[in-house]
Design a protein around this motif. Structure first.
Motif, PDB file in Angstrom:
ATOM      1  N   GLU A 202     -23.125 -10.231 -36.151  1.00  0.00           N
ATOM      2  CA  GLU A 202     -23.116  -9.974 -34.405  1.00  0.00           C
ATOM      3  C   GLU A 202     -23.072 -10.362 -33.442  1.00  0.00           C
ATOM      4  O   GLU A 202     -22.802 -11.324 -32.994  1.00  0.00           O
ATOM      5  N   ARG A 203     -24.490 -10.471 -33.555  1.00  0.00           N
ATOM      6  CA  ARG A 203     -25.311 -11.200 -32.138  1.00  0.00           C
ATOM      7  C   ARG A 203     -24.999 -12.266 -31.781  1.00  0.00           C
ATOM      8  O   ARG A 203     -24.933 -13.138 -31.015  1.00  0.00           O
ATOM      9  N   GLY A 204     -24.828 -13.163 -33.189  1.00  0.00           N
ATOM     10  CA  GLY A 204     -25.029 -14.282 -33.082  1.00  0.00           C
ATOM     11  C   GLY A 204     -23.772 -15.060 -33.128  1.00  0.00           C
ATOM     12  O   GLY A 204     -22.945 -15.902 -31.924  1.00  0.00           O
ATOM     13  N   ALA A 205     -22.450 -14.317 -33.265  1.00  0.00           N
ATOM     14  CA  ALA A 205     -21.306 -14.397 -32.889  1.00  0.00           C
ATOM     15  C   ALA A 205     -20.651 -14.673 -31.240  1.00  0.00           C
ATOM     16  O   ALA A 205     -20.285 -15.670 -31.098  1.00  0.00           O
ATOM     17  N   VAL A 206     -21.720 -13.950 -30.888  1.00  0.00           N
ATOM     18  CA  VAL A 206     -21.211 -13.322 -29.440  1.00  0.00           C
ATOM     19  C   VAL A 206     -21.961 -14.404 -28.606  1.00  0.00           C
ATOM     20  O   VAL A 206     -21.669 -15.215 -27.486  1.00  0.00           O
ATOM     21  N   VAL A 207     -23.347 -15.093 -29.037  1.00  0.00           N
ATOM     22  CA  VAL A 207     -24.050 -16.046 -27.822  1.00  0.00           C
ATOM     23  C   VAL A 207     -23.118 -17.011 -28.703  1.00  0.00           C
ATOM     24  O   VAL A 207     -23.192 -18.243 -27.512  1.00  0.00           O
ATOM     25  N   SER A 208     -22.652 -17.506 -29.630  1.00  0.00           N
ATOM     26  CA  SER A 208     -21.996 -19.147 -30.262  1.00  0.00           C
ATOM     27  C   SER A 208     -20.774 -18.915 -28.984  1.00  0.00           C
ATOM     28  O   SER A 208     -20.483 -20.007 -28.713  1.00  0.00           O
ATOM     29  N   LEU A 209     -19.491 -17.883 -28.957  1.00  0.00           N
ATOM     30  CA  LEU A 209     -18.909 -17.649 -28.141  1.00  0.00           C
ATOM     31  C   LEU A 209     -19.086 -18.152 -26.666  1.00  0.00           C
ATOM     32  O   LEU A 209     -18.554 -19.367 -25.854  1.00  0.00           O
ATOM     33  N   GLU A 210     -20.205 -17.362 -25.835  1.00  0.00           N
ATOM     34  CA  GLU A 210     -20.578 -18.035 -24.584  1.00  0.00           C
ATOM     35  C   GLU A 210     -21.362 -18.537 -24.250  1.00  0.00           C
ATOM     36  O   GLU A 210     -20.447 -19.573 -23.396  1.00  0.00           O
ATOM     37  N   ALA A 211     -21.555 -19.227 -25.275  1.00  0.00           N
ATOM     38  CA  ALA A 211     -22.310 -20.866 -25.100  1.00  0.00           C
ATOM     39  C   ALA A 211     -20.788 -21.655 -25.044  1.00  0.00           C
ATOM     40  O   ALA A 211     -20.773 -22.494 -24.610  1.00  0.00           O
ATOM     41  N   LEU A 212     -20.652 -22.042 -26.199  1.00  0.00           N
ATOM     42  CA  LEU A 212     -19.241 -22.201 -25.769  1.00  0.00           C
ATOM     43  C   LEU A 212     -18.468 -22.590 -24.850  1.00  0.00           C
ATOM     44  O   LEU A 212     -17.682 -23.621 -23.844  1.00  0.00           O
ATOM     45  N   ARG A 213     -18.586 -21.256 -24.352  1.00  0.00           N
ATOM     46  CA  ARG A 213     -17.615 -21.388 -23.012  1.00  0.00           C
ATOM     47  C   ARG A 213     -18.572 -21.472 -21.471  1.00  0.00           C
ATOM     48  O   ARG A 213     -17.811 -22.047 -20.552  1.00  0.00           O
ATOM     49  N   LEU A 214     -19.599 -21.897 -21.703  1.00  0.00           N
ATOM     50  CA  LEU A 214     -20.617 -22.440 -20.657  1.00  0.00           C
ATOM     51  C   LEU A 214     -20.441 -24.114 -20.790  1.00  0.00           C
ATOM     52  O   LEU A 214     -20.043 -24.954 -20.218  1.00  0.00           O
ATOM     53  N   LEU A 215     -20.035 -24.069 -22.148  1.00  0.00           N
ATOM     54  CA  LEU A 215     -20.121 -26.016 -22.148  1.00  0.00           C
ATOM     55  C   LEU A 215     -18.807 -26.653 -21.663  1.00  0.00           C
ATOM     56  O   LEU A 215     -18.602 -27.825 -21.398  1.00  0.00           O
ATOM     57  N   ALA A 216     -17.888 -25.398 -22.072  1.00  0.00           N
ATOM     58  CA  ALA A 216     -16.584 -25.701 -21.435  1.00  0.00           C
ATOM     59  C   ALA A 216     -16.468 -25.329 -19.526  1.00  0.00           C
ATOM     60  O   ALA A 216     -15.788 -26.594 -19.710  1.00  0.00           O
ATOM     61  N   GLU A 217     -17.271 -24.893 -19.394  1.00  0.00           N
ATOM     62  CA  GLU A 217     -17.628 -24.985 -17.910  1.00  0.00           C
ATOM     63  C   GLU A 217     -18.287 -26.037 -17.028  1.00  0.00           C
ATOM     64  O   GLU A 217     -17.711 -26.664 -16.499  1.00  0.00           O
ATOM     65  N   GLU A 218     -19.627 -26.783 -17.768  1.00  0.00           N
ATOM     66  CA  GLU A 218     -20.442 -27.917 -17.765  1.00  0.00           C
ATOM     67  C   GLU A 218     -19.775 -28.972 -18.121  1.00  0.00           C
ATOM     68  O   GLU A 218     -19.451 -30.045 -17.273  1.00  0.00           O
ATOM     69  N   ALA A 219     -17.978 -28.750 -18.904  1.00  0.00           N
ATOM     70  CA  ALA A 219     -17.812 -30.192 -19.168  1.00  0.00           C
ATOM     71  C   ALA A 219     -16.652 -30.393 -18.380  1.00  0.00           C
ATOM     72  O   ALA A 219     -15.809 -31.434 -17.606  1.00  0.00           O
ATOM     73  N   ALA A 220     -16.054 -29.219 -17.007  1.00  0.00           N
ATOM     74  CA  ALA A 220     -15.171 -29.079 -16.547  1.00  0.00           C
ATOM     75  C   ALA A 220     -15.461 -29.429 -15.106  1.00  0.00           C
ATOM     76  O   ALA A 220     -14.976 -29.976 -14.229  1.00  0.00           O
ATOM     77  N   ALA A 221     -17.215 -29.252 -14.669  1.00  0.00           N
ATOM     78  CA  ALA A 221     -17.850 -29.476 -13.957  1.00  0.00           C
ATOM     79  C   ALA A 221     -17.739 -31.048 -12.918  1.00  0.00           C
ATOM     80  O   ALA A 221     -17.732 -32.380 -13.981  1.00  0.00           O
TER      81      ALA A 221
END
Length: 258
Positions: free
Chosen positions: A239-258
């Protein structure tokens, strides 16, 4: 022979749509786990379910996300990775379970894979063994940041992707002293696929037990020993890993868009 147009729009092995999937993906082994991760998304839709390949799409904090299952073992999993990439997925995080290979890494902890030993049973047939299986540095850092923010116990290191789950006559001590963090079955196939195609990929592994040497009872009469990945501590880790994975994808998307 005329091809059915509905069939033509699906990938040949996994039967996923050839287009229309979000470019950020969490991939897991178990189809039921795919449903669990997808339940965390908004607007979740089950896209397809064929063999072990179950696929959802939805959004996490406004980011479109694909969630897909690949089954057990790298030879089948790499087919999903390849067909997801063909369909437009560009960033992958594998959320899986693994056995700990290093003292201090406990059940339910996360292991963030920096690289993987290519003992997966499939990539050796695709390119020379010297070719490395490495996570994208930005994926490692994004997962680490998300785990820290969530307060989740986590560790970084190299993992061993091994095709055989149960121990056999070949001893599992080839990497004694090499400092490997965990052992699992599919990640190196994902990392190699991503490197060959210029994609971003990483691994988030939940520890579900000790390493494979300890799966055998002393009398070797029962090859799975006391291994039990269905304990509550493992479920909480997933459960924790799922949230961490999804949040990491969001961070990666933010970085790609910067």
């Amino acid at each position: 022979m005329t091809q059915d147009p509905t069939t033509r729009d699906l990938s040949p092995v996994t039967r996923i749509p050839r287009t229309g999937l979000p470019p950020y993906a969490v991939v897991v082994g178990d189809p039921a786990r795919a449903a669990t991760v997808a339940a965390l998304l908004e607007g979740t839709e089950e896209v397809s379910y064929h063999r072990e390949y179950r696929v959802f799409r939805g959004s996490w904090k406004g980011l479109g996300v694909t969630v897909a299952s690949h089954g057990v073992g790298a030879p089948g999993a790499i087919l999903l990775f390849q067909e997801l990439a063909d369909a437009g997925v560009r960033t992958f995080l594998r959320l899986g379970t693994a056995g700990s290979m290093k003292p201090g890494i406990g059940d339910g902890d996360l292991v963030i894979a920096e690289a993987a030993v290519r003992d997966d049973g499939v990539t050796q047939q695709l390119l020379p063994p010297e070719y490395p299986a490495v996570s994208a540095p930005e994926a490692v850092l994004a997962v680490q940041h998300a785990a820290r923010e969530a307060g989740v116990p986590h560790h970084r290191g190299i993992v061993w992707t091994r095709a055989a789950f149960q121990p056999g006559l070949i001893p599992l001590n080839a990497y004694d002293g090499a400092g490997l963090a965990a052992i699992e079955m599919e990640l190196s196939a994902l990392l190699v696929t991503a490197s060959l195609r210029g994609l971003v990929a990483g691994g988030v592994l939940v520890v579900d037990g000790a390493n494979a040497d300890e799966l055998v009872d002393e009398d070797a009469s029962f090859s799975t020993g006391g291994y039990d990945p269905h304990r509550a501590v493992v479920a909480r880790g997933v459960e924790r890993g799922a949230v961490v994975s999804l949040e990491a994808l969001r961070l990666l998307a933010e970085e790609a868009a910067a």
